[in-house]
Scaffold this motif. Structure first.
Motif: not given
Length: 994
Positions: A788, A790-791, A793, A869, A871, A877, A880, A882
Motif C-alpha cells: 500500500i 500513499d497518494s 507513491g 503496489s 493506492q 484498492y 498504483n 504514481t
C-alpha cells in the motif's frame, strides 16, 4: 571375573567418590570396524563399547579430518556430523567459530558445545589451533545423557578430542606431512552494471545525462547509464585529484568482478613432523607443526607453531601418563571496516589504480581508501598457550583402580592496535570544477585521530578428576562398573589495558607517546575468577551382552551461583544436583534367530537427563554499584546503584531431555541406518527483561520462561562396492533442530536480543514462536498482499516490528563420499541447509549506493513505481501508477533507495538456503611393493579443494554467506557489511611415514 561380595558392595556404595571409567586398555578410540567391538572415549575419559553407549554420538577419525588439509580443526568438522552447526563469526586470518549441537536450549547462554581435549575441559579457540594431523579422533556427543557428568558445562553437548599417542611398536616411526594451498575470494556481491558513478549534482559538470550527472569523487552508482552514447565507453575523470592536481582518466564502462580487484590470492603452508614409539608398557609421541598463512587482504598474515609431547609408562600396578602442549600464534590484520568502504565502489572503478593515492586522492571523497587502511590501521596479537596434563593410575587388583587426571592450562595474550591517523590539509585547486577550494574532510569524513591501545591478558585454568573405578561381575550374566570421584576446576582471567588518542610522534606505538589517555571506563582492566567443585558418579550395568544401563549423578557447587546477600558478608554457596539414566538394548544379541546375513546388528537406546545451566557471568549476583560518566556534571565521578542487576535468588536453568536412538546394520554393515529423536525442555530460563521505570531499574536478570527444542536426525550409510581394489562408501544425513519459546514472564511477549532502529530490524525471543526470530518493519499490504502506498507513491510501513523470518534452518541434509580404486581415493563432503533467513547489511549498503540490481531493473529517468503496489481510492484498492514521492525522475528513484528502501526491514531479509560442496580431495597411496626396498613405510600424495562450489538462494545475490554471524551469542541472523565474503581453496599435500 570375580563376583562382587557383600562386603565389597558396601564399600562401593559408601564410597565418597562418584565417577565412571570403563576398564579397557588405553589406546585408540576406534579399535575395529565391527560395530559391536568399537570402543569410544566419552565423558571424563570413560571408555566403553558402543553397545553400552546410551546417548547419540558420532566419531570423526583423523583420516576424515585431514582429507582436505584444513588448518582449522573446527572447520574440518563442518558437514560431517548430523546436528552440528559451525558458524564463522569472523572470516579472516584470525577467524573465530561458533559450535552448536542440536540447536538452542537457552536464550542467555551462547549454546555452544563444551570442548574437551584429552579428557580435560578446554575451548574452541584451542581446538581450532590444534594441528589436525595430531588429532586421532573426535567424538561428538550430541545426547545430553552422554554429557551429564560434566554438569552445567555439558548442557549443550560435548566434543571430545583425542590426540594421537605412541604406537605399540618398539621401532621409532616418523611421519612427515606437508601441504600448500592457495585461497581466493569467492561469492562477491552481484551488482548492477547498467549505471555508473555519479549523482544528481552539477558541482563537477553541468552536463545532464537523462536526469543525472557525472561526479568523479562520488561513491555511488547513481550516474549515467553505460549505454548512453554521449559518455559510455569514453575516458572520463575518475576519483579525486591526485597529488599533481590532475584527475585520473578511466573508461566509463563496467569492470568485470571489480570488487575482487582489491583482494589477492592467499597462500598457506603447513609442515608437520611427528614421531612415535612404544611397547607393551610404554609409549611416546611427539608432534611438531608450523603453519604460515598469508591472507587475501594485503598485510594480513598468521604464524602458528605447535609442540605436542605425550608419554606414558606402566610400572607394575602403577601407571603414569603425561601431556605437554605448547602453541604460539601471531597474527596481524587490518580493520574489516574496509570491506564496507570498498563495496560502495561504482563498477567503473578499478581500485588498484588508487593503491598509492592515499586518502586525499581516493576514488571517492565519501569513502576511506582501503589501501590506506591496510597500511595504517592494524590489530596485532601474540598468544602463548601452554598445557600440562598428568594422569596417574594405580590398580589395587583386577577390579579396583584409582586414577587422577590433572591439568594446568595457561594462555597469555599480548595485543596491540593502532591507527596512524590523518589530518586533512590539502586543498584541491586548479581543476576548474566545484571541488576547487575544498578539502577531503569537507565531505563528511573528519580528521582521523591517531590512536594506540595495548593489552595483556592471562587465562589460567586448573582441572582435576580423582576417580575410584570398580569392575565386578554380580553374577555370571550381570556386570557392574562403578566409578566415583570428585572434580575440581579453578578458572582465572585477567586483562590489563592502556591506550589513548593522538600520538605525539607518528609511528611510535607506545603508551608514553599518547597525548590523550583513555578514561578508565573506556579500558578493560579487571579480573574474573570462578570455581567449580563436584562429586559425581557413573554406574554401568550390563546383562549378558545385550542389555546395558547407565546412570550418572553430579552434585555441583559453582561459584557463579554463590550469593553474598545485601548488607551481609556471609557467602551462600549453593549446590545443585544433575542426573541422567539411559538404557541400551541389542536385539541381535538377545535373539539368536534375529541376527543373520540380512540384519547383522540392531540397537535401541533410551535416555532421560536432568541437568542445569549456570548461564550467568562471575560476580553477576553481587550487588555492586556503577560509576556513571558525566554525573553529576563535567568530569566529576559519582556512584549509583546497579540499574541492571541479577536477582540474588537466581538458579540454574533446568534442562530436561528425553532421547531415543535406533541403529540398524544390514549385510555386515554394508547398509546402516541410524535414527535419533530428542526433546529438551528448558525451564527457569535465565533472561534479562525490562522493568517498570517506577522500580528504578532498567532491567533485571532472573529466571523467566520456558523453551522446548525438538531434534530429529536420520543417517544412512551404504557401501555398495567393497573389494580388495575397489570400495565405495557413502553416508548421508538429515537433521532438524527447532527451538520454540513456550513461556515468558507475565505481561512480556518477547525479549529483545539485538535490534537496530535504522534500519528497523532485530533478533528476538518471542513467546509461541521459533527461536531466534527475526523481526522488523514491513510494508503495509492489502488483503491480496500488495504493498500500500500513499497518494504520492510512498510506501506505508508498520509502526511496530513484525515477524520477518527465523534465523535457524528447518533442516540440514549432508552427504559424505569416499571412493577408492586401488591406491586412488576420492572423497567429498557437501550439505544443503534450508529454511533460515538473515538480515544483510551488505544489501543495505548496495541499495544506498545504487549498486544492487534492484535499483536498476527499471528506467531511472522515469522515477520508481513500487512493484505490485496499490493506492486506497474511495475506499477501494486500485493499482498504483504514481512514482515514489510523486517524482517521475532520476532524483525520485534515487531518493527511495537511499531512504526508505534501505531502511525497511522487510527489504533486507535474505533467504539463508545454501548448497555447499565443502571438500573434495583426491589422493594416491604408493603401492607397498614399490616401497618395500626403501626406508619409507607409506607415502600418499593428494590434491584438494575446499568450498569449490556454493549455491545460495536466488534472492541472496552473494550479499553474505548465510553461515556468518555478527557475534558469538544467540543473536544470529544479522550479517554485517564489514564481514568478508567466503573464499575457496585449492592445494596439494604429501604424507610420508618411515
Amino acid at each position: 571375573m570375580k563376583k562382587l561380595t557383600a562386603g565389597v558392595l558396601i564399600l562401593v556404595l559408601s564410597s565418597p567418590f562418584v565417577v565412571a571409567r570403563a576398564q579397557t586398555k588405553p589406546g585408540d578410540t576406534l579399535k575395529t570396524q565391527n560395530i559391536e567391538e568399537v570402543v569410544v572415549t566419552g565423558a571424563l575419559g570413560i571408555k566403553k563399547k558402543l553397545d553400552a553407549v546410551t546417548a547419540a554420538s558420532q566419531i570423526v577419525g583423523t583420516k576424515e579430518l585431514n582429507a582436505a588439509s584444513n588448518p582449522n580443526a573446527v572447520q574440518s568438522l563442518t558437514g560431517k556430523v548430523a546436528g552440528l552447526q559451525i558458524t564463522t563469526t569472523d572470516v579472516g586470518v584470525n577467524s573465530t567459530n561458533r559450535i552448536v549441537l542440536r540447536g538452542a536450549r537457552s536464550i542467555t547462554s551462547d549454546n555452544q558445545a563444551l570442548i574437551v581435549i584429552d579428557n580435560v575441559i578446554s575451548s574452541s579457540a584451542i581446538f581450532q589451533q590444534l594441528p589436525p594431523d595430531a588429532i586421532e579422533s573426535v567424538n561428538v556427543i550430541k545426547g545430553l545423557q552422554g554429557a551429564a557428568l560434566y554438569g552445567s558445562q555439558g548442557v549443550n553437548g560435548v566434543i571430545v578430542v583425542t590426540t594421537k599417542k605412541g604406537s605399540n611398536s618398539q621401532k621409532i616411526q616418523f611421519n612427515f606431512n606437508s601441504s600448500v594451498e592457495i585461497s581466493s575470494v569467492f561469492k562477491l556481491p552481484k551488482i548492477q552494471t547498467k549505471y555508473g558513478q555519479g549523482i544528481q549534482d552539477d558541482t563537477f559538470s553541468g552536463t545532464d545525462y537523462n536526469g543525472t550527472n557525472i561526479v568523479p569523487w562520488e561513491n555511488t552508482s547513481w550516474g549515467p547509464a553505460y549505454n548512453d552514447p554521449s559518455v559510455g565507453g569514453q575516458f572520463i575523470e575518475t576519483g579525486l585529484p591526485q597529488a599533481d592536481g590532475k584527475f585520473r582518466l578511466a573508461r566509463y564502462a563496467p569492470i568485470s568482478d571489480h570488487f575482487s580487484k582489491f583482494f589477492k590470492n592467499g597462500v598457506t603452508f603447513q609442515n608437520g613432523v611427528s614421531l612415535n614409539v612404544g611397547g607393551s608398557d610404554s609409549y611416546a609421541y611427539l608432534n611438531l607443526n608450523r603453519t604460515n598463512s598469508d591472507f587475501m587482504v594485503e598485510g594480513d598474515n598468521m604464524l602458528k607453531n605447535s609442540f605436542l609431547f605425550k608419554a606414558g609408562k606402566k610400572l607394575g600396578k602403577f601407571r603414569i601418563d603425561g601431556d605437554f602442549n605448547y602453541i604460539y600464534k601471531s597474527t596481524t590484520e587490518t580493520s574489516h571496516d574496509l570491506y564496507s568502504e570498498m563495496i560502495q565502489m561504482p563498477s567503473n572503478i578499478d581500485i588498484r589504480t588508487f593503491r598509492n593515492s592515499g586518502l586525499e586522492g581516493n576514488y571517492s571523497a565519501y569513502a576511506i581508501n582501503p589501501y590506506w587502511t591496510t597500511q595504517n590501521e592494524r590489530y596485532n596479537s601474540k598468544t602463548n598457550f601452554i598445557s600440562a596434563v598428568i594422569g596417574l593410575g594405580y590398580e589395587f587388583n583386577d577390579h579396583i583402580s584409582l586414577t587422577y587426571k590433572g591439568s594446568l592450562q595457561n594462555t597469555m595474550g599480548d595485543f596491540d592496535s593502532y591507527n596512524n591517523g590523518f589530518k586533512f590539509t590539502r586543498e584541491y585547486n586548479g581543476t576548474g570544477t566545484g571541488i576547487d577550494g575544498t578539502i577531503f574532510s569537507d565531505y563528511g569524513t573528519g580528521d582521523i585521530a591517531s590512536s594506540f591501545r595495548q593489552s595483556t591478558s592471562k587465562t589460567s585454568n586448573y582441572y582435576g578428576d580423582l576417580l575410584l573405578n570398580l569392575n565386578y561381575d554380580l553374577s555370571n550374566d550381570i556386570n557392574l562398573k562403578l566409578n566415583t570421584g570428585i572434580n575440581t576446576q579453578d578458572n582465572n582471567y585477567r586483562i590489563n589495558e592502556v591506550g589513548g588518542d593522538n600520538l605525539k610522534i607518528p609511528g611510535w606505538y607506545n603508551y608514553g607517546n599518547v597525548l590523550q589517555p583513555y578514561l578508565a571506563y573506556q579500558l578493560n582492566n579487571y579480573m574474573l575468577k570462578n570455581r567449580v567443585f563436584a562429586v559425581l558418579g557413573n554406574l554401568d550395568l550390563s546383562y549378558k551382552n545385550y542389555l546395558y544401563f547407565n546412570g550418572t549423578y553430579r552434585q555441583e557447587w559453582n561459584s557463579v551461583l554463590s550469593v553474598r546477600p545485601t548488607v551481609t558478608n556471609i557467602q551462600d554457596v549453593r549446590s545443585y544436583g544433575y542426573y541422567s539414566a539411559g538404557l541400551s538394548f541389542i536385539p541381535t544379541n538377545a535373539f539368536e534367530g534375529l541376527k543373520g546375513d540380512i540384519l547383522n546388528y540392531a540397537k535401541v537406546s533410551l535416555s532421560y537427563t536432568g541437568v542445569g545451566n549456570a548461564a550467568i557471568s562471575p560476580y553477576a549476583v553481587d550487588q555492586i554499584g556503577a560509576f556513571p560518566t558525566g554525573y553529576p556534571f563535567g568530569s566529576n565521578t559519582a556512584y549509583i546503584a546497579n540499574q541492571s542487576p541479577t536477582s540474588e535468588g537466581i538458579r540454574p536453568e533446568k534442562i530436561y531431555t528425553k532421547e531415543a536412538n535406533l541403529y540398524l546394520g544390514f549385510f555386515k554393515d554394508r547398509l546402516t541406518i541410524t535414527g535419533s529423536y530428542s526433546q529438551s525442555d528448558t525451564k527457569d530460563l535465565i533472561t534479562r527483561v525490562t522493568t517498570s521505570s517506577t522500580s528504578g531499574l532498567a532491567s533485571l536478570q532472573s529466571n523467566f520462561g520456558r523453551m522446548v527444542n525438538n531434534t530429529y536426525e536420520l543417517e544412512l550409510g551404504i557401501t555398495p562396492i567393497k573389494s580388495k581394489d575397489i570400495e565405495l562408501n557413502m553416508r548421508g544425513f538429515y537433521s532438524s533442530s527447532i527451538a520454540e519459546i513456550k513461556e515468558l514472564p507475565n505481561g512480556i511477549d518477547e525479549v529483545n536480543l539485538l535490534s537496530y532502529s535504522t534500519p528497523g530490524v532485530g533478533i528476538f525471543a518471542v513467546k509461541g514462536e521459533k527461536f531466534p526470530l527475526i523481526k522488523g518493519t514491513k510494508y503495509e499490504r492489502d488483503p491480496n498482499g500488495n504493498i500500500i502506498v500513499d497518494s504520492k507513491g510512498n510506501p506505508l510501513t508498520t509502526s511496530t516490528f513484525e515477524t520477518l523470518g527465523k534465523a535457524m534452518p528447518d533442516y540440514t541434509i549432508g552427504l559424505n563420499i569416499n571412493f577408492r580404486v586401488k591406491g586412488f581415493t576420492l572423497s567429498g563432503t557437501m550439505d544443503y541447509r534450508k529454511g533460515a533467513s538473515f538480515i544483510s547489511m551488505t544489501k543495505r549498503t548496495l541499495l544506498f549506493t545504487g549498486a544492487d540490481p534492484m535499483t536498476a531493473d527499471f528506467d531511472r529517468s522515469q522515477g520508481y513505481i513500487i512493484p505490485n503496489s496499490v493506492q486506497l481510492v474511495n475506499g477501494s484498492y486500485v493499482p498504483n501508477t504514481t512514482t515514489v514521492g510523486d517524482s517521475p525522475d532520476y532524483l525520485g528513484a534515487m531518493s527511495y533507495f537511499t531512504g526508505a528502501g534501505r531502511n525497511i526491514g522487510e527489504n533486507l531479509v535474505v533467504d539463508g538456503t545454501a548448497l555447499k560442496v565443502r571438500e573434495l580431495a583426491l589422493s594416491y597411496a604408493l603401492p607397498k611393493s614399490i616401497l618395500a626396498s626403501t626406508f619409507v613405510t607409506s607415502a600418499t600424495f593428494g590434491v584438494f579443494a575446499r568450498n569449490p562450489f556454493i549455491k545460495y538462494a536466488d534472492n541472496n545475490l552473494n550479499y553474505n554467506d548465510p553461515e556468518t554471524a555478527s557475534g558469538n551469542g544467540n543473536a544470529s541472523g544479522i550479517a554485517l557489511d564489514t564481514q568478508y565474503p567466503n573464499y575457496r581453496t585449492f592445494g596439494f599435500n604429501l604424507n610420508v611415514t618411515f
